[in-house]
Design an enzyme around this catalytic site. Structure first.
Site, short mmCIF file in Angstrom:
data_model
loop_
_atom_site.label_atom_id
_atom_site.label_comp_id
_atom_site.label_asym_id
_atom_site.label_seq_id
_atom_site.Cartn_x
_atom_site.Cartn_y
_atom_site.Cartn_z
N LYS A 1 1.17 -1.28 -0.41
CA LYS A 1 0.43 0.06 0.25
C LYS A 1 1.11 1.90 0.37
CE LYS A 1 -3.75 -1.91 2.32
NZ LYS A 1 -3.36 -3.49 3.13
N GLY B 1 -6.80 -14.54 4.79
CA GLY B 1 -6.40 -15.12 5.89
C GLY B 1 -6.57 -16.17 6.86
#
Length: 235
Positions: free
Chosen positions: A68, A211
């Site tokens: 990011k 995840g």
């Protein structure tokens, strides 16, 4: 900017949110050929995990480097140039115009695809208000998506709740990567805008980031295979 329709297995991206390279390798071994695409984020990247990228690529896997990036244009560009050498398939940047332009220019012809993060899936309208934004989640996501499309990024990261709306804006070929995926019966955790794998695919997601439902499962391989099967059925 075109995104080919990936194989069902490669539409699942397992987030290697572990504290060490050894822990990541142990999970990769457990998952075997059930997973073909992995995400490396802050926790693992800052523990030496970027060294895993070329190893995974050499083993026939794809890698999503989820850093990011967001900084002044020159700094972003230099970072992207360094990351292209790793062989990753995806790299994330925050969806600010200067950041996106710098990343798209710097990736050149490397083949690494730039994904713009619209609004984090842990945010809701109240969080944006607290941060000083005048727009709510839906309006801010749409505004950033239109900017990203104009700049030429290769895909977007968004909540599955926004996937159908954004697919209508960006068209059928651009990557649309959705975290916040929770199979039925899974805890939401710190995610606020979530959806099941089947619903996210039906909404237009090209890839699903998962995840904890895989990493913390009693049988991670079985959990991954179940999600891939759900993806295949939802097409």
């Amino acid at each position: 900017m075109a995104q080919a329709d990936p194989a069902d297995r490669d539409r699942l991206i397992v987030a290697l949110d572990v504290p060490s390279v050894d822990a990541a390798k142990a999970m990769i071994d457990k998952l075997g050929d059930s997973v073909g695409f992995y995400k490396i984020g802050y926790q693992l990247a800052y523990a030496g995990g970027l060294a895993l990228v070329p190893q995974l690529v050499d083993a026939g896997k794809k890698v999503f480097v989820d850093l990011k990036l967001h900084d002044i244009g020159n700094t972003v560009a230099r970072g992207v140039e360094s990351l292209t050498a790793l062989g990753a398939t995806f790299l994330t940047v925050h969806a600010y115009p200067q950041t996106m332009r710098a990343a798209v220019e710097a990736r050149g012809t490397s083949g690494m695809k730039i994904l713009a993060v619209t609004v984090l899936t842990s945010y809701d309208d109240a969080d944006l208000t607290d941060a000083g934004y005048a727009l709510g989640v839906r309006d801010l996501v749409e505004a950033r998506a239109r900017q990203a499309l104009a700049i030429g990024v290769d895909g977007l990261v968004c909540s599955p709740e926004e996937a159908a709306h954004l697919r209508g804006i960006i068209g059928p070929r651009m990557a649309l990567v959705t975290p916040g995926i929770r199979p039925a019966g899974s805890a939401a955790g710190d995610q606020k805008r979530i959806m099941t794998p089947a619903r996210a695919i039906a909404a237009g997601a090209s890839h699903l980031v998962v995840g904890r439902p895989v990493m913390e499962a009693a049988d991670p391989k079985q959990a991954a295979e179940a999600i891939v099967a759900e993806i295949a059925q939802a097409k």
